[in-house]
Design a protein around this motif. Structure first.
Motif, mmCIF file in Angstrom:
data_model
loop_
_atom_site.group_PDB
_atom_site.id
_atom_site.type_symbol
_atom_site.label_atom_id
_atom_site.label_comp_id
_atom_site.label_asym_id
_atom_site.label_seq_id
_atom_site.Cartn_x
_atom_site.Cartn_y
_atom_site.Cartn_z
ATOM 1 N N ASP A 147 43.399 18.288 -10.106
ATOM 2 C CA ASP A 147 43.783 16.136 -9.689
ATOM 3 C C ASP A 147 43.075 15.900 -10.111
ATOM 4 O OD1 ASP A 147 46.980 16.948 -8.962
ATOM 5 O OD2 ASP A 147 46.891 17.762 -7.552
ATOM 6 N N ILE A 148 41.761 16.352 -10.598
ATOM 7 C CA ILE A 148 40.649 15.568 -10.577
ATOM 8 C C ILE A 148 40.972 14.787 -12.084
ATOM 9 C CG2 ILE A 148 38.135 15.680 -10.143
ATOM 10 C CD1 ILE A 148 38.528 18.031 -8.811
ATOM 11 N N VAL A 149 40.582 13.711 -12.034
ATOM 12 C CA VAL A 149 40.812 12.851 -12.648
ATOM 13 C C VAL A 149 39.157 12.155 -13.285
ATOM 14 C CG1 VAL A 149 40.720 9.993 -13.299
ATOM 15 C CG2 VAL A 149 42.273 11.301 -12.089
ATOM 16 N N VAL A 150 38.827 12.488 -15.208
ATOM 17 C CA VAL A 150 37.567 12.368 -15.572
ATOM 18 C C VAL A 150 37.628 10.931 -16.024
ATOM 19 C CG1 VAL A 150 35.828 13.247 -17.680
ATOM 20 C CG2 VAL A 150 37.439 14.849 -15.988
ATOM 21 N N ASN A 151 36.635 9.704 -15.259
ATOM 22 C CA ASN A 151 37.125 8.691 -15.469
ATOM 23 C C ASN A 151 36.097 8.373 -16.734
ATOM 24 O OD1 ASN A 151 38.722 8.236 -13.272
ATOM 25 N ND2 ASN A 151 36.950 6.884 -12.329
ATOM 26 N N ASP A 152 35.137 8.475 -17.392
ATOM 27 C CA ASP A 152 34.090 8.559 -18.677
ATOM 28 C C ASP A 152 33.586 9.735 -18.922
ATOM 29 O OD1 ASP A 152 33.179 7.199 -20.339
ATOM 30 O OD2 ASP A 152 33.021 5.676 -19.780
ATOM 31 N N HIS A 153 33.130 9.711 -19.885
ATOM 32 C CA HIS A 153 31.855 10.850 -20.195
ATOM 33 C C HIS A 153 30.908 9.978 -20.998
ATOM 34 C CE1 HIS A 153 29.783 14.630 -22.416
ATOM 35 N NE2 HIS A 153 29.130 13.313 -21.581
ATOM 36 N N ILE A 154 29.962 9.543 -20.755
ATOM 37 C CA ILE A 154 29.019 8.262 -21.299
ATOM 38 C C ILE A 154 27.628 9.339 -21.788
ATOM 39 C CG2 ILE A 154 27.213 6.806 -20.344
ATOM 40 C CD1 ILE A 154 29.678 6.009 -18.370
ATOM 41 N N ILE A 155 27.554 8.588 -22.865
ATOM 42 C CA ILE A 155 26.084 9.043 -23.143
ATOM 43 C C ILE A 155 25.107 8.437 -23.303
ATOM 44 C CG2 ILE A 155 24.668 9.970 -25.522
ATOM 45 C CD1 ILE A 155 27.724 10.703 -26.485
ATOM 46 N N PHE A 156 23.493 8.769 -23.512
ATOM 47 C CA PHE A 156 22.425 7.938 -22.761
ATOM 48 C C PHE A 156 20.921 8.303 -23.297
ATOM 49 C CE2 PHE A 156 24.765 7.564 -18.556
ATOM 50 C CZ PHE A 156 24.109 6.635 -17.679
ATOM 51 N N THR A 157 20.504 6.931 -23.937
ATOM 52 C CA THR A 157 19.534 7.079 -24.579
ATOM 53 C C THR A 157 19.038 5.520 -22.882
ATOM 54 O OG1 THR A 157 19.747 4.897 -25.457
ATOM 55 C CG2 THR A 157 20.754 7.046 -26.626
ATOM 56 N N ASN A 158 17.053 5.927 -23.839
ATOM 57 C CA ASN A 158 16.624 4.540 -22.737
ATOM 58 C C ASN A 158 17.118 3.550 -22.516
ATOM 59 O OD1 ASN A 158 15.185 7.081 -22.236
ATOM 60 N ND2 ASN A 158 13.512 6.371 -23.265
ATOM 61 N N GLN A 159 17.572 3.171 -24.030
ATOM 62 C CA GLN A 159 18.063 1.673 -23.965
ATOM 63 C C GLN A 159 19.870 0.786 -23.816
ATOM 64 O OE1 GLN A 159 15.670 -0.617 -22.919
ATOM 65 N NE2 GLN A 159 14.131 0.529 -23.088
ATOM 66 N N HIS A 160 20.122 2.138 -24.379
ATOM 67 C CA HIS A 160 21.908 2.004 -24.801
ATOM 68 C C HIS A 160 22.527 3.074 -24.425
ATOM 69 C CE1 HIS A 160 20.431 -1.772 -27.167
ATOM 70 N NE2 HIS A 160 20.136 -0.874 -27.713
ATOM 71 N N TYR A 161 23.552 3.177 -24.166
ATOM 72 C CA TYR A 161 24.860 4.152 -23.903
ATOM 73 C C TYR A 161 26.348 4.014 -24.939
ATOM 74 C CZ TYR A 161 27.483 0.453 -21.949
ATOM 75 O OH TYR A 161 28.195 -0.806 -21.415
ATOM 76 N N TYR A 162 26.754 5.049 -24.572
ATOM 77 C CA TYR A 162 27.852 5.457 -25.605
ATOM 78 C C TYR A 162 29.244 5.845 -24.707
ATOM 79 C CZ TYR A 162 31.155 7.596 -29.310
ATOM 80 O OH TYR A 162 31.643 7.421 -29.820
ATOM 81 N N SER A 163 30.176 5.064 -24.702
ATOM 82 C CA SER A 163 30.887 5.439 -23.600
ATOM 83 C C SER A 163 32.727 6.244 -24.006
ATOM 84 C CB SER A 163 31.230 4.039 -22.773
ATOM 85 O OG SER A 163 32.462 4.070 -22.351
ATOM 86 N N PHE A 164 33.293 7.114 -23.857
ATOM 87 C CA PHE A 164 34.134 8.007 -24.718
ATOM 88 C C PHE A 164 35.460 7.298 -24.422
ATOM 89 C CE2 PHE A 164 31.024 10.805 -24.996
ATOM 90 C CZ PHE A 164 31.951 12.443 -25.776
ATOM 91 N N ARG A 165 35.337 6.483 -23.073
ATOM 92 C CA ARG A 165 36.559 5.682 -22.202
ATOM 93 C C ARG A 165 36.594 4.401 -23.148
ATOM 94 N NH1 ARG A 165 40.932 5.741 -19.643
ATOM 95 N NH2 ARG A 165 39.703 7.500 -18.175
ATOM 96 N N ASP A 166 35.417 3.889 -22.917
ATOM 97 C CA ASP A 166 35.513 2.374 -23.680
ATOM 98 C C ASP A 166 35.674 2.390 -26.175
ATOM 99 O OD1 ASP A 166 34.716 0.813 -21.715
ATOM 100 O OD2 ASP A 166 32.426 1.022 -22.351
ATOM 101 N N ALA A 171 36.029 14.603 -3.964
ATOM 102 C CA ALA A 171 36.145 13.836 -4.971
ATOM 103 C C ALA A 171 37.213 13.748 -5.506
ATOM 104 C CB ALA A 171 34.948 14.338 -5.941
ATOM 105 N N HIS A 172 38.207 12.178 -5.811
ATOM 106 C CA HIS A 172 39.445 12.540 -5.793
ATOM 107 C C HIS A 172 38.834 12.510 -7.931
ATOM 108 C CE1 HIS A 172 42.555 9.797 -7.594
ATOM 109 N NE2 HIS A 172 42.395 9.363 -8.729
ATOM 110 N N ALA A 173 37.546 11.747 -8.990
ATOM 111 C CA ALA A 173 37.601 11.616 -10.065
ATOM 112 C C ALA A 173 35.854 11.793 -10.474
ATOM 113 C CB ALA A 173 37.937 9.927 -10.594
ATOM 114 N N VAL A 174 35.718 12.017 -11.152
ATOM 115 C CA VAL A 174 34.425 12.266 -11.959
ATOM 116 C C VAL A 174 33.602 11.617 -12.919
ATOM 117 C CG1 VAL A 174 34.156 14.596 -11.060
ATOM 118 C CG2 VAL A 174 34.339 14.433 -12.727
ATOM 119 N N ILE A 175 32.900 11.123 -13.245
ATOM 120 C CA ILE A 175 31.863 10.647 -14.294
ATOM 121 C C ILE A 175 31.207 11.303 -15.060
ATOM 122 C CG2 ILE A 175 30.920 8.428 -15.514
ATOM 123 C CD1 ILE A 175 32.031 6.443 -12.770
#
Length: 228
Positions: free
Chosen positions: A205-224, A170-174
């Protein structure tokens, strides 16, 4: 007066006959569950039992899918076999959603990640930490469950996370995990863990593109949110 058994109903009102003559979409949720249950008890029909089960979760199928076999068996008239039939059917429905993408999608935004991966976290009552592995074009290579925990934090083995990234080239991970509480706020532990993973991944040399927290209806993006 004793209960009126389903087989004594008019044919068009019996769930199985209704399914055969009018098709699956004509049935109510209770009628579909009644077919899974198969039979009721001396006190009530399978349909009445199904309605009682649904009423207990406010007719919310997402809440129904969270029930364990033990919780199903708390309903009078439901034994392990009936409980497992319902659970299996709900799980098949959940897995069907994974077939939405016939080819591995390009995940270059938090919204796309949420649409692609939300099924994985639906109905969970404990935290799970999954990693999505991407190639250089941000297409999914694979995804893997890295940790499962309680209600507020999941232990994550960073070595396992990165070892698998190397294995699948893998080049990157989420990074993704859920908050069963419904909270969309990143905890201090979430922030610290993300920082540790970013630092360790950078050495390989692996990129962390984002970390996303999920609920049933919504999400929270660390990158955003400007946290990555």
């Amino acid at each position: 007066m004793g209960k009126m058994r389903i087989r004594s109903w008019p044919k068009q009102d019996r769930p199985r006959e209704k399914l055969k003559s009018l098709g699956r979409r004509s049935l109510t949720d209770a009628e579909l569950i009644a077919i899974l249950i198969g039979s009721g008890s001396k006190q009530e029909s399978a349909l009445a039992l199904s309605k009682r089960i649904l009423q207990a979760v406010d007719n919310d199928l997402q809440e129904l899918a969270k029930l364990s076999d033990i919780e199903f068996c708390e309903f009078s008239g439901v034994g392990p076999a009936k409980a497992f039939s319902i659970i299996a059917a709900l799980e098949l429905g959940r897995r069907k959603r994974t077939m939405k993408f016939k080819e591995q999608p390009t995940l270059n935004s938090a919204k796309l990640v949420f649409e692609y991966f939300n099924y994985q976290f639906n109905d969970l009552q404990e935290e799970e930490f999954w990693v999505i592995y991407l190639n250089t074009a941000c297409k999914v290579v694979d995804f893997k469950l890295i940790g499962r925990g309680g209600n507020d934090f999941t232990p994550v083995d960073i070595r396992t996370l990165l070892k698998y990234a190397l294995t699948c080239q893998a080049h990157a991970v989420i990074l993704t995990h859920n908050h069963p509480s419904g909270s969309l706020k990143a905890s201090e532990m979430d922030l610290k863990l993300t920082h540790k993973i970013v630092q360790a991944a950078r050495l390989m040399d692996i990129v962390v593109n984002d970390h996303i927290i999920f609920t049933n209806q919504h999400y929270y993006s660390f990158r955003d949110q400007g946290l990555l």
